[in-house]
Design an enzyme around this catalytic site. Structure first.
Site, PDB file in Angstrom:
ATOM      1  N   LYS A  43       0.821  -1.218   0.000  1.00 21.24           N
ATOM      2  CA  LYS A  43       0.000   0.000   0.000  1.00 21.24           C
ATOM      3  C   LYS A  43       0.856   1.270   0.000  1.00 21.24           C
ATOM      4  O   LYS A  43       0.497   2.246  -0.654  1.00 21.24           O
ATOM      5  CB  LYS A  43      -1.027  -0.002   1.123  1.00 21.24           C
ATOM      6  CG  LYS A  43      -0.472  -0.193   2.515  1.00 21.24           C
ATOM      7  CD  LYS A  43      -1.586  -0.361   3.524  1.00 21.24           C
ATOM      8  CE  LYS A  43      -1.122  -0.932   4.839  1.00 21.24           C
ATOM      9  NZ  LYS A  43      -0.044  -0.249   5.539  1.00 21.24           N
ATOM     10  N   ARG A 158      12.589  -5.524   3.075  1.00 23.78           N
ATOM     11  CA  ARG A 158      12.267  -4.111   2.944  1.00 23.78           C
ATOM     12  C   ARG A 158      13.231  -3.235   3.758  1.00 23.78           C
ATOM     13  O   ARG A 158      13.509  -3.513   4.911  1.00 23.78           O
ATOM     14  CB  ARG A 158      10.829  -3.838   3.415  1.00 23.78           C
ATOM     15  CG  ARG A 158      10.424  -2.394   3.249  1.00 23.78           C
ATOM     16  CD  ARG A 158       8.955  -2.196   3.305  1.00 23.78           C
ATOM     17  NE  ARG A 158       8.464  -2.127   4.680  1.00 23.78           N
ATOM     18  CZ  ARG A 158       7.302  -1.586   5.018  1.00 23.78           C
ATOM     19  NH1 ARG A 158       6.500  -1.125   4.074  1.00 23.78           N
ATOM     20  NH2 ARG A 158       6.911  -1.559   6.266  1.00 23.78           N
ATOM     21  N   ARG A 189      13.489  -1.389   9.415  1.00 22.85           N
ATOM     22  CA  ARG A 189      12.722  -0.917  10.561  1.00 22.85           C
ATOM     23  C   ARG A 189      12.571  -2.044  11.571  1.00 22.85           C
ATOM     24  O   ARG A 189      12.405  -3.202  11.197  1.00 22.85           O
ATOM     25  CB  ARG A 189      11.337  -0.448  10.105  1.00 22.85           C
ATOM     26  CG  ARG A 189      11.360   0.977   9.642  1.00 22.85           C
ATOM     27  CD  ARG A 189      10.101   1.444   8.970  1.00 22.85           C
ATOM     28  NE  ARG A 189       8.895   0.728   9.342  1.00 22.85           N
ATOM     29  CZ  ARG A 189       7.740   0.868   8.688  1.00 22.85           C
ATOM     30  NH1 ARG A 189       7.664   1.684   7.662  1.00 22.85           N
ATOM     31  NH2 ARG A 189       6.686   0.200   9.063  1.00 22.85           N
ATOM     32  N   ARG A 200       2.136  -8.212  13.830  1.00 23.98           N
ATOM     33  CA  ARG A 200       1.356  -7.169  13.158  1.00 23.98           C
ATOM     34  C   ARG A 200       0.274  -7.774  12.251  1.00 23.98           C
ATOM     35  O   ARG A 200      -0.821  -7.238  12.124  1.00 23.98           O
ATOM     36  CB  ARG A 200       2.278  -6.261  12.338  1.00 23.98           C
ATOM     37  CG  ARG A 200       3.170  -5.423  13.225  1.00 23.98           C
ATOM     38  CD  ARG A 200       4.278  -4.790  12.438  1.00 23.98           C
ATOM     39  NE  ARG A 200       3.821  -3.678  11.624  1.00 23.98           N
ATOM     40  CZ  ARG A 200       4.519  -3.167  10.617  1.00 23.98           C
ATOM     41  NH1 ARG A 200       5.681  -3.682  10.286  1.00 23.98           N
ATOM     42  NH2 ARG A 200       4.059  -2.160   9.932  1.00 23.98           N
TER      43      ARG A 200
HETATM   44  P1  AMP Z   1       3.063   1.508   9.378  1.00 20.99           P
HETATM   45  O1  AMP Z   1       4.199   2.360   8.944  1.00 20.99           O
HETATM   46  O2  AMP Z   1       1.750   1.949   8.818  1.00 20.99           O
HETATM   47  O3  AMP Z   1       3.317   0.051   9.139  1.00 20.99           O
HETATM   48  O4  AMP Z   1       2.935   1.705  10.971  1.00 20.99           O
HETATM   49  C1  AMP Z   1       4.004   1.425  11.842  1.00 20.99           C
HETATM   50  C2  AMP Z   1       3.498   1.342  13.262  1.00 20.99           C
HETATM   51  O5  AMP Z   1       2.892   2.588  13.641  1.00 20.99           O
HETATM   52  C3  AMP Z   1       2.406   0.304  13.505  1.00 20.99           C
HETATM   53  O6  AMP Z   1       2.919  -0.972  13.756  1.00 20.99           O
HETATM   54  C4  AMP Z   1       1.691   0.892  14.711  1.00 20.99           C
HETATM   55  O7  AMP Z   1       2.429   0.654  15.898  1.00 20.99           O
HETATM   56  C5  AMP Z   1       1.731   2.381  14.438  1.00 20.99           C
HETATM   57  N1  AMP Z   1       0.541   2.859  13.673  1.00 20.99           N
HETATM   58  C6  AMP Z   1       0.538   3.410  12.433  1.00 20.99           C
HETATM   59  N2  AMP Z   1      -0.699   3.758  12.069  1.00 20.99           N
HETATM   60  C7  AMP Z   1      -1.510   3.417  13.090  1.00 20.99           C
HETATM   61  C8  AMP Z   1      -2.917   3.498  13.304  1.00 20.99           C
HETATM   62  N3  AMP Z   1      -3.741   4.002  12.373  1.00 20.99           N
HETATM   63  N4  AMP Z   1      -3.397   3.060  14.493  1.00 20.99           N
HETATM   64  C9  AMP Z   1      -2.594   2.546  15.436  1.00 20.99           C
HETATM   65  N5  AMP Z   1      -1.268   2.428  15.293  1.00 20.99           N
HETATM   66  C10 AMP Z   1      -0.718   2.853  14.128  1.00 20.99           C
END
Ligand code: AMP
Length: 244
Positions: A43, A158, A189, A200
């Site tokens: 995404k 990644r 990361r 996750r």
């Molecule tokens: P992402 O970069 O979208 O994979 O997000 C990395 C981390 O940020 C996730 O594993 C969550 O800990 C936190 N996070 C990002 N977006 C959200 C959201 N909408 N709600 C809750 N936690 C979030």
């Protein structure tokens, strides 16, 4: 033309113009997409392509939260522990960061892609509520589907730029230490490590189906794109067809 006819024509013209102005004012002029998809489904990459190819703006709550952590804001300090463990950050923190962003920036964008938001049933409900304040917005939901085992493998490869957050696949890079866009250092990361990715994915599965229900109840259609064995460009082509 006699007087009653003239009056009728004038009345019709006034009503017609009022209706036209009203329609123009209330017709959605901005589109906000939410991209649903497990972490690693592509995404983020699709959002990047839509920014470059279609001039869209992307808003990633993950990036906003990482920025808050990097800047050691109060919110960042609260969010950090959840993120390191691969857990979702509490809805109150995420809604607060989204609210701030919308108030400051929504007026400057035409088409916005929400990357990784809303991510819980409660966030979806609160966001639909928040959108009532913005009648010029049309909200569209897109789900990108891909099997878990493909994602775990993808995430292991990644890398992201420490500075500008651009994502890369280790397999496609000539030099896996430097960002091609800004020269920043590429890192894996913490939350892309296999054990964190599995956690996750579990969280994602548990939250996605109640969210679909929220959207359905709100009368929103959920579009899907199957991302297995597709290059980012193929995914983007499919997205463009969907948008057209
Ligand atoms: P992402 O970069 O979208 O994979 O997000 C990395 C981390 O940020 C996730 O594993 C969550 O800990 C936190 N996070 C990002 N977006 C959200 C959201 N909408 N709600 C809750 N936690 C979030």
């Amino acid at each position: 033309m006699n007087k009653p006819v003239m009056l009728t024509v004038a009345a019709l013209l006034i009503v017609g113009s009022a209706y036209f102005l009203f329609k123009k004012k209330t017709k959605p002029v901005k589109t906000i997409f939410t991209f649903m998809g497990a972490p690693g489904s592509g995404k983020g990459t699709l959002a990047e392509l839509a920014i470059k190819g279609l001039g869209y703006t992307s808003l990633s709550t993950g990036n906003l939260l990482r920025e808050a952590v990097a800047q050691s804001t109060e919110l960042g300090k609260e969010a950090q522990g959840y993120m390191q463990e691969g857990k979702l950050v509490p809805d109150t923190l995420v809604m607060s960061i989204i609210n701030d962003w919308f108030n400051k920036n929504l007026s400057t964008v035409n088409t916005l892609i929400l990357d990784g938001f809303p991510r819980t049933q409660n966030q979806a409900t609160l966001f639909i509520e928040l959108l009532k304040k913005f009648p010029d917005v049309s909200f569209r939901v897109l789900e990108i589907t891909i099997p878990d085992e493909v994602i775990v493998e993808r995430m292991a490869n990644r890398l992201v730029c420490e500075k500008c957050q651009a994502p890369y696949s280790r397999k496609l890079l000539k030099d896996s230490s430097v960002c091609e866009k800004c020269g920043g250092t590429l890192i894996q990361r913490q939350d892309d490590k296999p054990e964190t990715v599995r956690e996750r994915l579990k969280v994602y599965e548990q939250t996605v189906s109640p969210m679909r229900n929220v959207y359905k109840k709100a009368g929103l259609q959920i579009d899907t794109i199957d991302a297995v064995s597709k290059t980012p460009d193929q995914l983007f082509e499919e997205f463009k067809q969907l948008v057209d």
